[in-house]
Design an enzyme around this catalytic site. Structure first.
Site, PDB file in Angstrom:
ATOM      1  N   THR A   1       1.026  -1.133  -0.172  1.00 47.04           N
ATOM      2  CA  THR A   1       0.013  -0.058  -0.125  1.00 47.04           C
ATOM      3  C   THR A   1       0.973   1.309   0.026  1.00 47.04           C
ATOM      4  O   THR A   1       2.161   1.067   0.563  1.00 47.04           O
ATOM      5  CB  THR A   1      -1.056  -0.064   1.179  1.00 47.04           C
TER       6      THR A   1
ATOM      7  N   ASP B   1      -7.989  -4.010  -0.344  1.00 47.97           N
ATOM      8  CA  ASP B   1      -8.497  -3.159  -0.854  1.00 47.97           C
ATOM      9  C   ASP B   1     -10.046  -3.049  -0.138  1.00 47.97           C
ATOM     10  O   ASP B   1     -10.524  -4.133   0.163  1.00 47.97           O
ATOM     11  CB  ASP B   1      -9.263  -3.355  -2.292  1.00 47.97           C
ATOM     12  N   THR B   2     -10.415  -1.964   0.287  1.00 45.12           N
ATOM     13  CA  THR B   2     -11.541  -1.488   0.854  1.00 45.12           C
ATOM     14  C   THR B   2     -12.650  -0.814   0.222  1.00 45.12           C
ATOM     15  O   THR B   2     -12.210   0.102  -0.296  1.00 45.12           O
ATOM     16  CB  THR B   2     -11.112  -0.816   2.122  1.00 45.12           C
TER      17      THR B   2
ATOM     18  N   LYS C   1     -11.410   1.600  17.170  1.00 39.36           N
ATOM     19  CA  LYS C   1     -11.612   1.279  15.973  1.00 39.36           C
ATOM     20  C   LYS C   1     -10.901   0.172  15.449  1.00 39.36           C
ATOM     21  O   LYS C   1     -11.940  -0.730  14.802  1.00 39.36           O
ATOM     22  CB  LYS C   1     -11.144   2.358  15.103  1.00 39.36           C
TER      23      LYS C   1
ATOM     24  N   HIS D   1     -13.323  -3.413  10.008  1.00 37.05           N
ATOM     25  CA  HIS D   1     -13.462  -4.423   8.826  1.00 37.05           C
ATOM     26  C   HIS D   1     -12.005  -4.660   8.324  1.00 37.05           C
ATOM     27  O   HIS D   1     -11.909  -6.004   8.272  1.00 37.05           O
ATOM     28  CB  HIS D   1     -13.915  -3.659   7.516  1.00 37.05           C
TER      29      HIS D   1
END
Length: 199
Positions: free
Chosen positions: A11, A72-73, A181, A186
């Site tokens: 990333t 990937d989000t 968080k 996710h």
């Protein structure tokens, strides 16, 4: 399978890199693209999150030879038919809004404008991770259900965090501490699945 001592996270997003390092702790050393000398603009042209994660992971494995993982989000909003989805980071730019990719504020403005007057604000964040160790390729997924707020709240986090409130919580992701968080996000859930793969 044993977790590698060192692994590349494919990333260029400094926020993601910091978040992943916080979640994985001292389990292994996470190398950035800069640390391996990769300054490539890796394409994200697949129609799915899984496909984009795999493109990025294969790029690093094939060109640089490192075991690696990539994510990937996407933010999926029910009332918008799953938008912005795979285009989450480029949402405003993809709509011809005259902004560059990864403009978080422009993306949030567009999202809130599209949801004006709509009561159903259900949404979810979904992360896909592609892991390549040697010749083995594995895909992991994590998601968290929630809703889109009417106004942004909080200054922490990144992306759509200020307008996403997880189900059953009073705070947006951007109003939470990083630890709060990460415990339910996710990306945290996808990483947990990856960690379990090594156990």
């Amino acid at each position: 399978m044993k977790i590698p001592e060192k692994i590349v996270f494919a990333t260029n997003n400094a926020h993601k890199l910091r978040e992943v390092r916080e979640i994985l702790g001292n389990r292994c050393e996470i190398l950035s693209l800069e640390q391996i000398g990769c300054h490539d603009d890796i394409p994200e042209t697949a129609p799915t999150l899984e496909g984009n994660a795999l493109i990025k992971a294969r790029w690093i494995k094939d060109k640089y030879g490192f075991d690696c993982f990539a994510d990937d989000t996407g933010l999926e909003v029910d009332a918008l038919g799953g938008e912005p989805g795979v285009k989450s980071a480029r949402y405003a730019a993809s709509q011809g809004a005259g902004v560059s990719d990864h403009d978080s504020k422009a993306n949030m403005r567009l999202l809130l404008k599209k949801l004006e007057g709509i009561e159903n604000r259900k949404a979810r964040f979904r992360t896909a991770i592609a892991l390549i160790i040697g010749d083995d390729v594995t895909i992991f997924e994590g998601k968290v259900e929630g809703e889109i707020t009417t106004v942004p709240g909080g200054t922490d986090g990144f992306g759509y965090d200020p307008v996403f409130r997880p189900l059953g919580r009073e705070l947006t992701f951007a109003e939470m501490t990083p630890a709060e968080k990460n415990s339910l996000s996710h990306r945290g859930r996808a990483l947990e699945a990856m960690i379990e793969h090594f156990c």
